[in-house]
Design a protein around this motif. Structure first.
Motif, PDB file in Angstrom:
ATOM      1  N   THR A   1      -2.256   2.677  -4.146  1.00 56.35           N
ATOM      2  CA  THR A   1      -3.344   3.059  -3.255  1.00 56.35           C
ATOM      3  C   THR A   1      -3.951   4.349  -3.769  1.00 56.35           C
ATOM      4  O   THR A   1      -3.217   5.293  -4.085  1.00 56.35           O
ATOM      5  CB  THR A   1      -2.838   3.258  -1.813  1.00 56.35           C
TER       6      THR A   1
ATOM      7  N   ASP B   1       0.177   9.172   0.441  1.00 53.21           N
ATOM      8  CA  ASP B   1      -0.735   9.510  -0.652  1.00 53.21           C
ATOM      9  C   ASP B   1      -0.526  10.959  -1.073  1.00 53.21           C
ATOM     10  O   ASP B   1      -0.826  11.892  -0.316  1.00 53.21           O
ATOM     11  CB  ASP B   1      -2.186   9.289  -0.215  1.00 53.21           C
TER      12      ASP B   1
ATOM     13  N   THR C   1       1.178   3.853   4.159  1.00 53.86           N
ATOM     14  CA  THR C   1       0.843   4.434   2.865  1.00 53.86           C
ATOM     15  C   THR C   1       1.185   5.910   2.889  1.00 53.86           C
ATOM     16  O   THR C   1       1.036   6.578   3.920  1.00 53.86           O
ATOM     17  CB  THR C   1      -0.648   4.241   2.505  1.00 53.86           C
TER      18      THR C   1
ATOM     19  N   ARG D   1      -7.003   7.265  -2.879  1.00 58.21           N
ATOM     20  CA  ARG D   1      -7.886   7.771  -1.824  1.00 58.21           C
ATOM     21  C   ARG D   1      -9.055   8.531  -2.456  1.00 58.21           C
ATOM     22  O   ARG D   1      -8.865   9.307  -3.390  1.00 58.21           O
ATOM     23  CB  ARG D   1      -7.081   8.677  -0.899  1.00 58.21           C
TER      24      ARG D   1
ATOM     25  N   THR E   1      -2.031  10.305   4.519  1.00 58.15           N
ATOM     26  CA  THR E   1      -2.943  10.273   3.378  1.00 58.15           C
ATOM     27  C   THR E   1      -2.993  11.577   2.585  1.00 58.15           C
ATOM     28  O   THR E   1      -3.747  11.655   1.610  1.00 58.15           O
ATOM     29  CB  THR E   1      -4.362   9.866   3.809  1.00 58.15           C
TER      30      THR E   1
ATOM     31  N   ALA F   1      -4.454  -1.072  -8.105  1.00 55.42           N
ATOM     32  CA  ALA F   1      -4.327  -0.439  -6.795  1.00 55.42           C
ATOM     33  C   ALA F   1      -5.421  -0.942  -5.862  1.00 55.42           C
ATOM     34  O   ALA F   1      -6.214  -1.820  -6.205  1.00 55.42           O
ATOM     35  CB  ALA F   1      -4.404   1.085  -6.945  1.00 55.42           C
TER      36      ALA F   1
ATOM     37  N   GLY G   1       0.829   5.915  -2.819  1.00 59.09           N
ATOM     38  CA  GLY G   1      -0.564   6.274  -3.035  1.00 59.09           C
ATOM     39  C   GLY G   1      -0.727   7.678  -3.575  1.00 59.09           C
ATOM     40  O   GLY G   1       0.224   8.458  -3.668  1.00 59.09           O
TER      41      GLY G   1
ATOM     42  N   THR H   1       0.812  -1.218   0.000  1.00 63.14           N
ATOM     43  CA  THR H   1       0.000   0.000   0.000  1.00 63.14           C
ATOM     44  C   THR H   1       0.847   1.270   0.000  1.00 63.14           C
ATOM     45  O   THR H   1       0.301   2.376   0.109  1.00 63.14           O
ATOM     46  CB  THR H   1      -0.888   0.023   1.254  1.00 63.14           C
TER      47      THR H   1
END
Length: 674
Positions: A79, A323, A321, A81, A290, A121, A53, A50
């Motif tokens: 990953t 992101d 992760t 979002r 994230t 993903a 991202g 993961t």
């Protein structure tokens, strides 16, 4: 902040920005030299599937398209979002609406999942806390995992709820009458219970403030503790991960590229808070970053260098992760950065926005430089690789390394100098590479990598470049033991007992285990044992240590390193003095501190001494004593009576996480905790 999340992309097609690929060149006689040490004995976290991202948003008309999915998949993004930052707290998945915001056509959840699957993903979903309900979130889990069988594992409960006005700033939608951290934490519990009742396998995440970033450390009006302490104390037993966002500050590219330095302290402090406040079995709680982006060079080379360096720093310190914000975001202002047009666009891909004055971004979906930075990182560290320590003698060279399951080692080198190349000599500890490596380079203004063969022991890094070496082990390769399991430690003020699960033997029986302390990019052997524990002494009270364990067999073959163990020594249980330091009032870049000191047998003048855990903390003023600071060491002198206790206080600034010291000496005597 609001504009970053609520931007309505203008999908206007413009001409492709042409960029020439500079030649790497050879080292000139006056090229600055540096040494990079790669220490394979010093293992860090393992790269998760993961790890890489990016954020996708319902206002992005390209969400879920084949073109975008293929670009993201090609960059190693694993990953995605949804539904997009603060939109998470206004978005209603059943009818694909976000009252107060714009939702582009064909951006519903099923379309998003189609793009996720095409990219190879998995999703992270923001459940609407601000204007939603636990039932709405539970229904989404049912639709995603029961009705559709998508297997969505990771669910965040809201986005940046500390921005709901409770601390003054108000950008996050929150319809609850009570906007305190206590109310949010209780809401997380309600959401977690409802969602796990539908699918017990889902993982629930709670929003935290990022250490050293507003409003970290601040106690709001009517609260008894900070956001993080409150949320973790209430919701900790009900969650599986915590959510951090990181938008570092900096007005120049050089400042932006230096912001990765305190990452290890930042994550150490976050983990400390989880351990202290989240209750039993807090080690199960992961950390997800994230949202992240760079403050300078949003779509030019500084952004690419920052992306590769920051992904490395975060993931090698155990985040599961990272992101990037965002897949598309839209241009804001044209400038020239590192010799190329920068549109102030936080997206990985061009939105084809035209700005005031007639300047237009490249054609829709043209990758910007940070896209290539992420792609370079994905080529460097793959799922299952174990990061290992790497360090450089030159502060303008960042170095990261990872060991692969097949025995290869990959090295990522970042030259942060916009003007000069660097001649780098590479030293390897615990590893002997073959003479030749595969070398990939991404240079300023390029739109692809160059790949060739080169020497494993030296490289010339072009200015403002990313370089990855993939090294094979020198023969012969033998069947080494497996790595020992996760170590644990029981520490006192000056000793620690380190234990670990036994390693599985390879081609020969295991003869012994070796314990190494990480000291920068080198390792210091603390000792060895034929069993599965080792006691070490002569440690410094109140100090942080990171160690690894390696297994050696009877033929001399050495295993991979164990996962890292970080522990902190304490202070004596009893002493003739006690000290307690308290953060009385914090504003996320400085604080008022109070120190309570008691002692027996001390008459007349006394001197209290402590050392800040980081080099970014400094006393600026103090009272009830004379305060001085030299380097990271602080002294307080006074003649106040200690029989009933004295309370010297101070004001301090900090840049980076504010980790308080725990070890204090009074007239040279180590004190107990007060």
């Amino acid at each position: 902040m609001t504009a970053r999340r609520l931007r309505r992309a203008a999908w206007l097609v413009a001409a492709v920005l042409a960029a020439a690929l500079p030649a790497a060149g050879t080292a000139a006689a006056d090229t600055p030299a540096a040494t990079v040490t790669v220490n394979v004995r010093a293992g860090l976290a393992t790269m998760p599937d993961t790890g890489v991202g990016a954020n996708h948003a319902v206002w992005d008309s390209q969400l879920g398209t084949d073109t975008v999915a293929d670009l993201l998949g090609g960059a190693g993004v694993r990953t995605l979002r949804y539904p997009g930052g603060s939109y998470g707290d206004i978005y209603h998945w059943k009818d694909n609406t976000a009252p107060g915001g714009y939702v582009a056509p064909n951006t519903d959840f099923d379309t998003f999942m189609g793009g996720v699957r095409r990219a190879g993903a998995q999703p992270i979903i923001i459940a609407n806390y601000g204007t939603g309900t636990p039932q709405e979130a539970a229904d989404w889990v049912r639709y995603a995992n029961v009705t559709k069988g998508y297997g969505v594992r990771y669910w965040e409960i809201g986005n940046e709820l500390y921005g709901n006005g409770h601390y003054g700033a108000n950008w996050e939608a929150d319809n609850h009458a009570d906007k305190s951290p206590t109310a949010y934490a209780n809401g997380v519990v309600a959401y977690a219970d409802a969602m796990k009742a539908v699918d017990p396998s889902v993982r629930i995440g709670a929003v935290l403030t990022t250490p050293a970033n507003w409003p970290d450390g601040i106690v709001g009006s009517g609260d008894s503790a900070t956001w993080n302490q409150t949320v973790l104390s209430i919701a900790g037993p009900h969650i599986d991960f915590v959510i951090l966002h990181w938008y570092p500050t900096g007005s120049t590219a050089a400042e932006a590229l230096a912001t990765t330095e305190p990452v290890s302290d930042m994550l150490f402090q976050a983990r400390q808070q989880i351990t202290r406040y989240a209750g039993a079995d807090s080690g199960r709680i992961g950390i997800a970053l994230t949202e992240m982006n760079t403050p300078v060079g949003l779509n030019t080379q500084p952004g690419a260098l920052f992306a590769a360096d920051a992904y490395s720093a975060m993931l090698e310190n155990g985040v599961f992760t990272v992101d990037w914000w965002d897949v598309h975001n839209g241009g804001t202002k044209l400038s020239t950065v590192a010799g190329y047009p920068d549109y102030g666009d936080a997206g990985l891909l061009s939105s084809a926005t035209c700005l005031e004055g007639g300047a237009c971004e490249p054609a829709l979906n043209t990758p910007f430089a940070p896209y290539y930075g992420i792609k370079m990182f994905s080529a460097f560290a793959r799922p299952g690789d174990q990061f290992v320590r790497a360090g450089s003698t030159d502060p303008l060279i960042a170095a990261h390394a990872a060991r692969r399951p097949n025995g290869d080692v990959a090295v990522l080198l970042v030259n942060k100098d916009p003007d000069q190349a660097r001649a780098v000599t590479l030293d390897y500890a615990g590893y002997t590479p073959a003479a030749t490596a595969q070398v990939s380079t991404f240079t300023n203004g390029a739109t692809s990598f160059t790949t060739s063969s080169g020497p494993a022991g030296s490289q010339t890094l072009p200015p403002y470049s990313l370089t990855t070496l993939v090294l094979h082990p020198a023969p012969p390769v033998t069947a080494a033991p497996a790595a020992p399991g996760q170590p644990a430690a029981t520490a006192t003020d000056r000793t620690a007992t380190i234990s670990w699960p036994a390693a599985a033997p390879g081609g020969h029986p295991i003869a012994k285990y070796e314990v190494y302390r990480q000291a920068g990019a080198v390792s210091e052997q603390w000792g060895e044992s034929t069993g599965t524990s080792l006691e070490v002494g002569n440690l410094v009270p109140g100090s942080r240590y990171t160690v690894n364990v390696l297994a050696r067999d009877t033929a001399g073959n050495v295993s991979w390193s164990s996962p890292p163990l970080t522990f902190t020594t304490g202070v004596p249980a009893t002493s003739t003095c006690t000290v307690r330091m308290t953060d009385v009032n914090d504003w996320a870049s400085g604080f008022v501190g109070s120190v309570h000191v008691t002692a027996t047998g001390v008459v007349g003048d006394w001197t209290l001494t402590f050392t800040w855990p980081t080099a970014r903390q400094r006393v600026t003023s103090g009272w009830n004593g004379t305060w001085t600071q030299t380097g990271s060491t602080v002294t307080v002198t006074s003649s106040a009576s200690l029989a009933a206790g004295a309370d010297p206080g101070f004001v301090a600034d900090y840049g980076g996480p504010n980790i308080l010291p725990t070890a204090f000496t009074l007239n040279g005597v180590l004190c107990a905790a007060g």
